[in-house]
Motif scaffolding. Structure first.
Motif, PDB file in Angstrom:
ATOM      1  N   LYS A  17       0.827  -1.209   0.000  1.00  0.00           N
ATOM      2  CA  LYS A  17       0.000   0.000   0.000  1.00  0.00           C
ATOM      3  C   LYS A  17       0.861   1.259   0.000  1.00  0.00           C
ATOM      4  O   LYS A  17       1.788   1.400   0.783  1.00  0.00           O
ATOM      5  CB  LYS A  17      -0.925   0.008   1.212  1.00  0.00           C
ATOM      6  N   LYS A  18       0.535   2.167  -0.918  1.00  0.00           N
ATOM      7  CA  LYS A  18       1.280   3.420  -1.043  1.00  0.00           C
ATOM      8  C   LYS A  18       0.349   4.491  -1.580  1.00  0.00           C
ATOM      9  O   LYS A  18      -0.485   4.228  -2.443  1.00  0.00           O
ATOM     10  CB  LYS A  18       2.467   3.240  -1.995  1.00  0.00           C
ATOM     11  N   GLU A  19       0.507   5.716  -1.063  1.00  0.00           N
ATOM     12  CA  GLU A  19      -0.319   6.826  -1.530  1.00  0.00           C
ATOM     13  C   GLU A  19       0.431   7.635  -2.587  1.00  0.00           C
ATOM     14  O   GLU A  19       1.659   7.787  -2.519  1.00  0.00           O
ATOM     15  CB  GLU A  19      -0.716   7.739  -0.369  1.00  0.00           C
ATOM     16  N   TYR A  20      -0.326   8.144  -3.559  1.00  0.00           N
ATOM     17  CA  TYR A  20       0.229   8.963  -4.633  1.00  0.00           C
ATOM     18  C   TYR A  20      -0.495  10.311  -4.625  1.00  0.00           C
ATOM     19  O   TYR A  20      -1.723  10.356  -4.508  1.00  0.00           O
ATOM     20  CB  TYR A  20       0.047   8.271  -5.986  1.00  0.00           C
ATOM     21  N   SER A  21       0.255  11.390  -4.752  1.00  0.00           N
ATOM     22  CA  SER A  21      -0.336  12.728  -4.733  1.00  0.00           C
ATOM     23  C   SER A  21      -0.691  13.180  -6.147  1.00  0.00           C
ATOM     24  O   SER A  21       0.074  12.947  -7.089  1.00  0.00           O
ATOM     25  CB  SER A  21       0.646  13.735  -4.116  1.00  0.00           C
ATOM     26  N   PHE A  22      -1.847  13.821  -6.269  1.00  0.00           N
ATOM     27  CA  PHE A  22      -2.313  14.328  -7.556  1.00  0.00           C
ATOM     28  C   PHE A  22      -2.830  15.751  -7.401  1.00  0.00           C
ATOM     29  O   PHE A  22      -3.498  16.064  -6.409  1.00  0.00           O
ATOM     30  CB  PHE A  22      -3.469  13.463  -8.105  1.00  0.00           C
ATOM     31  N   GLU A  23      -2.498  16.587  -8.373  1.00  0.00           N
ATOM     32  CA  GLU A  23      -3.137  17.892  -8.441  1.00  0.00           C
ATOM     33  C   GLU A  23      -4.606  17.688  -8.807  1.00  0.00           C
ATOM     34  O   GLU A  23      -4.960  16.781  -9.557  1.00  0.00           O
ATOM     35  CB  GLU A  23      -2.455  18.771  -9.489  1.00  0.00           C
ATOM     36  N   LEU A  24      -5.466  18.534  -8.245  1.00  0.00           N
ATOM     37  CA  LEU A  24      -6.889  18.427  -8.538  1.00  0.00           C
ATOM     38  C   LEU A  24      -7.153  18.609 -10.024  1.00  0.00           C
ATOM     39  O   LEU A  24      -6.619  19.522 -10.647  1.00  0.00           O
ATOM     40  CB  LEU A  24      -7.672  19.481  -7.745  1.00  0.00           C
ATOM     41  N   ARG A  25      -7.961  17.725 -10.582  1.00  0.00           N
ATOM     42  CA  ARG A  25      -8.319  17.782 -12.001  1.00  0.00           C
ATOM     43  C   ARG A  25      -9.759  18.261 -12.138  1.00  0.00           C
ATOM     44  O   ARG A  25     -10.616  17.936 -11.321  1.00  0.00           O
ATOM     45  CB  ARG A  25      -8.178  16.402 -12.650  1.00  0.00           C
ATOM     46  N   ASP A  26     -10.006  18.997 -13.191  1.00  0.00           N
ATOM     47  CA  ASP A  26     -11.340  19.559 -13.394  1.00  0.00           C
ATOM     48  C   ASP A  26     -12.375  18.479 -13.690  1.00  0.00           C
ATOM     49  O   ASP A  26     -13.555  18.651 -13.398  1.00  0.00           O
ATOM     50  CB  ASP A  26     -11.319  20.575 -14.537  1.00  0.00           C
ATOM     51  N   ASP A  27     -11.937  17.357 -14.268  1.00  0.00           N
ATOM     52  CA  ASP A  27     -12.899  16.296 -14.608  1.00  0.00           C
ATOM     53  C   ASP A  27     -13.046  15.249 -13.504  1.00  0.00           C
ATOM     54  O   ASP A  27     -13.769  14.254 -13.668  1.00  0.00           O
ATOM     55  CB  ASP A  27     -12.527  15.615 -15.924  1.00  0.00           C
ATOM     56  N   ASN A  28     -12.330  15.440 -12.369  1.00  0.00           N
ATOM     57  CA  ASN A  28     -12.445  14.525 -11.222  1.00  0.00           C
ATOM     58  C   ASN A  28     -12.026  13.089 -11.541  1.00  0.00           C
ATOM     59  O   ASN A  28     -12.420  12.159 -10.835  1.00  0.00           O
ATOM     60  CB  ASN A  28     -13.878  14.509 -10.673  1.00  0.00           C
ATOM     61  N   THR A  29     -11.230  12.902 -12.565  1.00  0.00           N
ATOM     62  CA  THR A  29     -10.827  11.559 -12.989  1.00  0.00           C
ATOM     63  C   THR A  29      -9.297  11.439 -12.953  1.00  0.00           C
ATOM     64  O   THR A  29      -8.604  12.295 -13.494  1.00  0.00           O
ATOM     65  CB  THR A  29     -11.337  11.258 -14.413  1.00  0.00           C
ATOM     66  N   TYR A  30      -8.798  10.376 -12.311  1.00  0.00           N
ATOM     67  CA  TYR A  30      -7.369  10.235 -12.109  1.00  0.00           C
ATOM     68  C   TYR A  30      -6.909   8.840 -12.569  1.00  0.00           C
ATOM     69  O   TYR A  30      -7.507   7.827 -12.211  1.00  0.00           O
ATOM     70  CB  TYR A  30      -7.019  10.427 -10.631  1.00  0.00           C
ATOM     71  N   SER A  31      -5.859   8.829 -13.372  1.00  0.00           N
ATOM     72  CA  SER A  31      -5.294   7.576 -13.871  1.00  0.00           C
ATOM     73  C   SER A  31      -4.052   7.234 -13.044  1.00  0.00           C
ATOM     74  O   SER A  31      -3.126   8.046 -12.937  1.00  0.00           O
ATOM     75  CB  SER A  31      -4.930   7.727 -15.342  1.00  0.00           C
ATOM     76  N   ILE A  32      -4.054   6.057 -12.457  1.00  0.00           N
ATOM     77  CA  ILE A  32      -2.935   5.623 -11.624  1.00  0.00           C
ATOM     78  C   ILE A  32      -2.288   4.383 -12.220  1.00  0.00           C
ATOM     79  O   ILE A  32      -2.975   3.419 -12.573  1.00  0.00           O
ATOM     80  CB  ILE A  32      -3.405   5.289 -10.187  1.00  0.00           C
TER      81      ILE A  32
END
Length: 253
Positions: A17-32
């Motif tokens: 388990k590991k956390e990844y930081s993301f800048e907020l996206r306007d479409d609320n969708t994040y690819s990891i």
């Protein structure tokens, strides 16, 4: 300001388990794509008005009062946008409507919205008249005094005090809570349809084969998909205390 997300597959193993930081996206969708090659598409389950209100809370607690007022004010505008689309879906009568016809109606909505998307005054006018059309009486809006305070901060560079910011936050909280409850009590089906729209559109146009599709619900003051009783039970001072000492939805890095 960023959010932290993690790989849904690695979450099952404490050693991975590991956390990844993301800048907020306007479409609320994040690819990891995690360190172990697992690919996920995370749909961050928060509408823009919910995120903006939450950001206002954090800005206020950190002493950034102008930024807090700006976020609170903008959360109202985006809530009006959210409500307008819900009202339109209600007037379209989405029940028993074919997916093709519903898609066509959504396209027509987008065309109409483009005419007012850059004017908050026009959006407020649309919200007021659609509210009247649906409920058969005019909405109670933010008072002129609060609008003048907002304009003084945003347009005239006024530096609000902590008390002024707190008082404004309470007004916005009460407004959003009461209006959201009314939507849920009368148009919850349409609300859910509009709330899930970006996720449906992403899946329709992007290649998601072989990737985990994840709905990610973080801790927010307002969550439109929450049961009515949960929205009713929200108390501003309790929210404030939770954000001071509890879980943080946003991180700086």
């Amino acid at each position: 300001m960023k959010i932290k997300l993690s790989c849904i597959e690695c979450n099952n193993d404490p050693d991975l388990k590991k956390e990844y930081s993301f800048e907020l996206r306007d479409d609320n969708t994040y690819s990891i794509k995690c360190d172990y090659g697992h690919e996920s598409i995370i749909f961050y389950k928060s509408h823009k008005f919910e995120l903006l209100f939450e950001m206002g809370i954090y800005a206020m607690l950190d002493g950034y009062y102008r930024e807090a007022v700006s976020n609170f004010a903008t959360s109202i505008e985006r809530f009006h946008e959210f409500s307008i689309e819900i009202f339109i879906q209600k007037l379209f009568n989405t029940k028993n409507t074919s997916p093709w016809l519903m898609q066509n109606k959504t396209s027509e909505y987008d065309k109409a919205w483009s005419k007012i998307s850059n004017s908050s005054e026009r959006q407020l006018g649309a919200y007021t008249m659609l509210y009247l059309s649906v409920y058969k009486f005019a909405p109670e809006l933010i008072t002129t005094k609060q609008v003048e305070f907002r304009n003084k901060v945003i347009h005239k560079g006024y530096f609000p005090t902590e008390k002024e910011t707190l008082d404004y936050a309470i007004v916005i909280f009460n407004y959003l809570q009461s209006k959201l409850l009314k939507l849920k009590e009368n148009m919850n089906e349409e609300l859910e349809y509009v709330y899930e729209r970006k996720m449906r559109e992403y899946i329709a146009k992007e290649n998601v084969e072989g990737k985990h599709l994840v709905n990610w619900a973080d801790i927010m003051t307002f969550r439109s998909l929450s049961p009515i009783d949960e929205v009713k039970s929200l108390v501003f001072n309790g929210i404030l205390e939770d954000r001071k000492y509890g879980y943080k939805s946003f991180v700086n890095k």
